[in-house]
Design an enzyme around this catalytic site. Sequence first.
Site, PDB file in Angstrom:
ATOM      1  N   ILE A  92      -4.818  19.335  -1.422  1.00  0.00           N
ATOM      2  CA  ILE A  92      -4.706  19.141  -2.867  1.00  0.00           C
ATOM      3  C   ILE A  92      -4.062  17.789  -3.182  1.00  0.00           C
ATOM      4  O   ILE A  92      -3.131  17.370  -2.498  1.00  0.00           O
ATOM      5  CB  ILE A  92      -3.867  20.293  -3.466  1.00  0.00           C
ATOM      6  CG1 ILE A  92      -4.601  21.626  -3.263  1.00  0.00           C
ATOM      7  CG2 ILE A  92      -3.557  20.048  -4.942  1.00  0.00           C
ATOM      8  CD1 ILE A  92      -3.738  22.865  -3.530  1.00  0.00           C
ATOM      9  N   CYS A  93      -4.582  17.114  -4.247  1.00  0.00           N
ATOM     10  CA  CYS A  93      -3.942  15.916  -4.789  1.00  0.00           C
ATOM     11  C   CYS A  93      -4.018  14.781  -3.771  1.00  0.00           C
ATOM     12  O   CYS A  93      -5.111  14.339  -3.431  1.00  0.00           O
ATOM     13  CB  CYS A  93      -2.509  16.261  -5.191  1.00  0.00           C
ATOM     14  SG  CYS A  93      -1.561  14.953  -5.987  1.00  0.00           S
ATOM     15  N   ILE A  94      -2.895  14.289  -3.258  1.00  0.00           N
ATOM     16  CA  ILE A  94      -2.887  13.192  -2.278  1.00  0.00           C
ATOM     17  C   ILE A  94      -2.974  13.719  -0.842  1.00  0.00           C
ATOM     18  O   ILE A  94      -3.213  12.938   0.095  1.00  0.00           O
ATOM     19  CB  ILE A  94      -1.637  12.304  -2.469  1.00  0.00           C
ATOM     20  CG1 ILE A  94      -1.747  10.985  -1.679  1.00  0.00           C
ATOM     21  CG2 ILE A  94      -0.374  13.052  -2.065  1.00  0.00           C
ATOM     22  CD1 ILE A  94      -2.906  10.103  -2.057  1.00  0.00           C
TER      23      ILE A  94
END
Lengths: 216, 216
Positions: free
Chosen positions: B134-136
């Site tokens: 998720i995300c970075i």
Amino acid sequence: MTDVAVVLSGCGFLDGAEIHESVLTLLALDTHNLSYQCYAPDKPQMDVVNHAAGEPADESRNVLVEAARIARGNIRPLSELDPDSYRAIVFPGGYGAAKNLCNFAVAGADMVLDPQVERVAKAFATRGKPAGYICIAPAMISRIYPQGVRCTIGTDEGTAAALTAMGAEHVACPVDDAVSDERYKVVSTPAYMLAQRISEASAGIGKLIQQIADWL
Amino acid sequence: MTDVAVVLSGCGFLDGAEIHESVLTLLALDTHNLSYQCYAPDKPQMDVVNHAAGEPADESRNVLVEAARIARGNIRPLSELDPDSYRAIVFPGGYGAAKNLCNFAVAGADMVLDPQVERVAKAFATRGKPAGYICIAPAMISRIYPQGVRCTIGTDEGTAAALTAMGAEHVACPVDDAVSDERYKVVSTPAYMLAQRISEASAGIGKLIQQIADWL
């Protein structure tokens, strides 16, 4: 006008705001298209607890600075909260509510409210603006509303007795529900006073925010 | 068998796990009736950031101890994670994923994985067990899966270029969606790489967990 002020009490259920409850509150508000602004007292936490060990830590942390983690940096000191700028207010729970927003964790029925909490909570109450109290935060309700105000912390008998001793009418409530006092537009839900899993806390907090949305 | 291992990287998006993403992950798993256990590396954080000021703080905190706040104390050292005991693994984002699970935040395309992250992530990959980033956190994918693995960090061109330089195939993706590589059963979603509000992050994370559930 931003719709709802959310008052956080740190970051972590043993010494601050219960993180799941805080995030579920923000999610429910956003899902209802209600805008929010987070606030917290700018003062030292009552204590710091190592959440891995469940033991006190020899540290000092600031309530606002830690709560900023939940608010992704978008947070203001509670002293700057203007009740005329919001339509409703919500207090998530966690021990932080009983340690940093009042001293219920140590004083029980002899508790007093943090002065800024007292100022803002009473302002919403006297203006008839909706307010939501989650988990242990309803311990503060009897200090804010008239005697006999209806609220819940779930089913814990000791805590319920303390609320009754302070003049509230405690109503037993399952984890996935909320208790409203229509006279004062104040609603409470047990959340992690009872929740065994996050979806249970989510269900009750969803009902609480739905009630606030209905009142707005 | 517990269904899913969730690897946290602290508590707070500037130096640890993104709190909303972590909680939304747990909520989505629980909503799918998937049981989970949280893990985190038992080591010092790369740094500590004051989230109210957005500035470095002269403090030292432990990744596991802080992540325990999100996990309500129910967390184990990543070194104890047995990949044979879980059906899938999820890595929420936040700078902590790029600071404490690997060093992408400072090394970019020259990054290396934390040894325990490398051990467990590669174990799920080689066993063909589903994984969500998720995300970075998808910045780690190219170090775990074969060249050309499909993943997303949303639409940020600089970050996408770094992932491409490391050998991944970056696929642009809106905030409310997720990118799957069916060959390796790995799925990623932008979350707060793009999200402007929590319900957007929730939508993408919901799709990611749905994909994992579909694979199980």
